[in-house]
Design an enzyme around this catalytic site. Structure first.
Site, PDB file in Angstrom:
ATOM      1  N   SER A   1      61.164  68.923   1.867  1.00 42.21           N
ATOM      2  CA  SER A   1      62.089  68.243   0.959  1.00 42.21           C
ATOM      3  C   SER A   1      61.372  67.153   0.159  1.00 42.21           C
ATOM      4  O   SER A   1      60.448  66.510   0.659  1.00 42.21           O
ATOM      5  CB  SER A   1      63.246  67.612   1.742  1.00 42.21           C
TER       6      SER A   1
ATOM      7  N   HIS B   1      59.793  74.404   3.246  1.00 41.55           N
ATOM      8  CA  HIS B   1      60.412  73.778   4.426  1.00 41.55           C
ATOM      9  C   HIS B   1      60.588  74.732   5.602  1.00 41.55           C
ATOM     10  O   HIS B   1      61.530  74.612   6.383  1.00 41.55           O
ATOM     11  CB  HIS B   1      61.744  73.135   4.059  1.00 41.55           C
TER      12      HIS B   1
ATOM     13  N   LYS C   1      60.819  74.483  -3.118  1.00 41.38           N
ATOM     14  CA  LYS C   1      60.817  73.915  -1.766  1.00 41.38           C
ATOM     15  C   LYS C   1      60.691  75.027  -0.722  1.00 41.38           C
ATOM     16  O   LYS C   1      61.433  76.004  -0.757  1.00 41.38           O
ATOM     17  CB  LYS C   1      62.112  73.129  -1.567  1.00 41.38           C
TER      18      LYS C   1
ATOM     19  N   CYS D   1      68.503  72.146   5.882  1.00 37.35           N
ATOM     20  CA  CYS D   1      67.540  72.839   5.013  1.00 37.35           C
ATOM     21  C   CYS D   1      66.791  73.981   5.689  1.00 37.35           C
ATOM     22  O   CYS D   1      66.882  75.134   5.259  1.00 37.35           O
ATOM     23  CB  CYS D   1      66.546  71.825   4.461  1.00 37.35           C
TER      24      CYS D   1
END
Length: 525
Positions: A156, A133, A131, A78
């Site tokens: 997440s 992150h 999101k 991610c």
């Protein structure tokens, strides 16, 4: 996470109008919408796999736009993938080589320039929804990284418990009670701390109600587009979806035969359609919409994804989360959705979004650094079919050091210097293996990566020198670059919490509508 996504640039949202705009020095700057799906498998879209029926709007997007059939992620996890999209640079350059935690003090290094910062300087209204992150503590928050507005989850949505457990793995338990003694012996969640929803720097709900998250993202996207339009500003909207990352929480029980995964695909498809409609309402010919994904998935429930599972490494197809691998199931998650034609000859990358949008906006790339992405606007307009000759695949969780280039793509050839070593969900680790000379596959006839070339074969001996040169040149270029180093240190004080007196960081009245005025104070981070 994986190598090729579905990347689509949308004519229906106005992309066809960009060509005359680019030819006129005094013309209006185009709007940009980048929609980033999370862990979407190659077979999750009907445009790739005819048996998939849940994505009619995305399939239409692919039919009307340009669909890139050889489009790659920049990483297979991610944070690195997102950092590369927003900087146009691999993790070895921008410093983000693996995921940040909920207690991380750092994030994307401050000396890295984001796409939002470049576009805001060029006069754009910039918004991030979904999101993030890339660091949430202090000045790593989106509103400190070039975005005028932010609404979403700072990491997440499996990295915190909720009061509405997901239907898919991991099955998160309810948030802890009102005392420190309320603990759960069985915890599949990342942490007992409740998952926060933020608007700018304020926590507006903790734990977030996941079932309504897609609707709220769509509403916030519409509001952002409308606000920018009212100001007469061009806009850049970065919409980072929770789909199809687990846990999967569709808003209603799925219909017969759909299952939780199919219902979630349908929800994602409807969300994209709603955002596209909002952009179209401003008038066609002014907005470029680019849909792609962070990474592929081999656990995603889409049988088609197993066609590219990396079968040479017999551990890979059976690791519940195959995304940290460099196999095509991790990197070829989607192909990219784009403008009126398929582009089978052009290997493109999520890294290309940064320099391409900067060029289309008439802005300049940040100085004193090198970029892994290309300005691929000639490909978008059909003027060229030239993409990357070489693509680097950094290691994001298998054997070896995170972020190091463990695989390399040269034309149709894929070379592996390290395989295996990934952590399975039961805590076991698959066998790691170093390959010198490298393991080489010809993806043109072996997309499943089942049969590596025989090192004694004429084909292997012919391609090995070119691969070795490309690999050495790539490493030399990175070593000579102005690289950054991310801070991965952690401190419990960095955990977003609206109520530090509560063991689960829960806000009373957390189910309120965040747009309804309230006198209740909410903690800002």
């Amino acid at each position: 996470g994986g190598s090729a996504q579905l990347g689509v640039l949308q004519r229906g949202a106005g992309f066809s109008g960009l060509q005359p705009l680019l030819c006129s020095p005094g013309s209006r700057q185009p709007n940009f919408i980048v929609i980033l799906a999370d862990d979407v498998g190659w077979g999750d879209l009907g445009a790739n796999w005819a048996e998939t029926k849940e994505t009619p709007h995305l399939d239409q997007l692919a039919a009307e736009g340009t669909r890139f059939v050889d489009f790659h992620s920049a990483a297979s996890t991610c944070s690195p993938s997102r950092a590369s999209l927003l900087t146009g640079r691999l993790g070895l350059r921008n410093g983000v080589t693996h995921n940040f935690a909920i207690s991380s003090l750092g994030g994307l290094p401050r000396n890295e320039t984001t796409l939002a910062e470049v576009l805001r300087e060029a006069g754009y209204s910039t918004g991030a929804i979904g999101k993030w992150h890339l660091g949430h503590h202090g000045h790593h928050h989106p509103t400190s990284r070039g975005f005028d507005y932010y609404y979403g989850i700072p990491y997440s949505h499996d990295m915190g418990c909720t009061d509405t457990p997901g239907y898919n793995l991991p099955p998160c338990p309810p948030c802890p009670g009102h005392s420190a003694a309320a603990r759960y012996g069985h915890r599949d969640c990342y942490t007992e701390v409740a998952l926060p929803l933020m608007e700018n720097i304020t926590i507006v709900q903790q734990p977030v109600e996941l079932g309504s998250l897609a609707r709220r993202y769509a509403e916030e996207a519409e509001r952002f587009i409308q606000r920018a339009s009212a100001k007469g500003q061009p806009f850049f909207l970065y919409l980072a979806l929770a789909h199809m990352h687990v846990p999967l929480v569709p808003p209603l029980p799925p219909g017969p035969g759909r299952g939780i995964y199919g219902a979630s695909l349908g929800e994602m498809d409807a969300l994209v359609a709603r955002v596209k409609e909002a952009a179209d309402s401003l008038g066609r010919g002014s907005t470029l919409l680019w849909f792609t994904g962070t990474a592929g998935h081999c656990r995603d429930g889409a049988v088609a994804s197993l066609r590219i599972a990396g079968y040479w490494d017999t551990m890979s197809p059976f690791i519940p989360d195959g995304s940290p691998q460099c196999w095509e199931s991790g990197w070829r998650g989607l192909e990219s959705l784009g403008i009126g034609m398929s582009c089978p000859l052009s290997s493109l990358s999520i890294l290309d979004i940064f320099p391409t949008l900067v060029a289309l906006a008439g802005a300049a790339l940040p100085p004193n650094r090198r970029f892994d992405g290309l300005d691929v606007s000639p490909v978008l307009f059909g003027w060229s079919d030239v993409g990357h000759k070489v693509l680097l695949h950094p290691n994001s969780g298998a054997a070896g050091k995170v972020g190091e280039v463990e695989a390399l793509r040269l034309h149709q050839y894929k070379a592996f210097y390290t395989t295996g070593g990934a952590l399975a969900c039961d805590g076991s680790t698959g066998p790691a293996q170093q390959h010198h000379p490298p393991l080489i596959f010809n993806l043109a006839r072996d997309i499943q990566e089942q049969e590596p070339l025989d090192v004694a074969s004429r084909e292997y001996q012919a391609v090995l020198p070119a691969i070795s040169r490309a690999y050495a040149q790539a490493l030399q270029d990175i070593a000579a670059d102005n690289v950054s180093v991310a801070d991965y240190s952690q401190d419990p004080a960095a955990i977003p919490c609206c109520n530090v007196q509560h063991v689960g960081c829960r806000c009373h009245g957390a189910t309120r509508d965040p747009h309804v005025e309230s006198t209740t104070p909410w903690l800002c981070v």
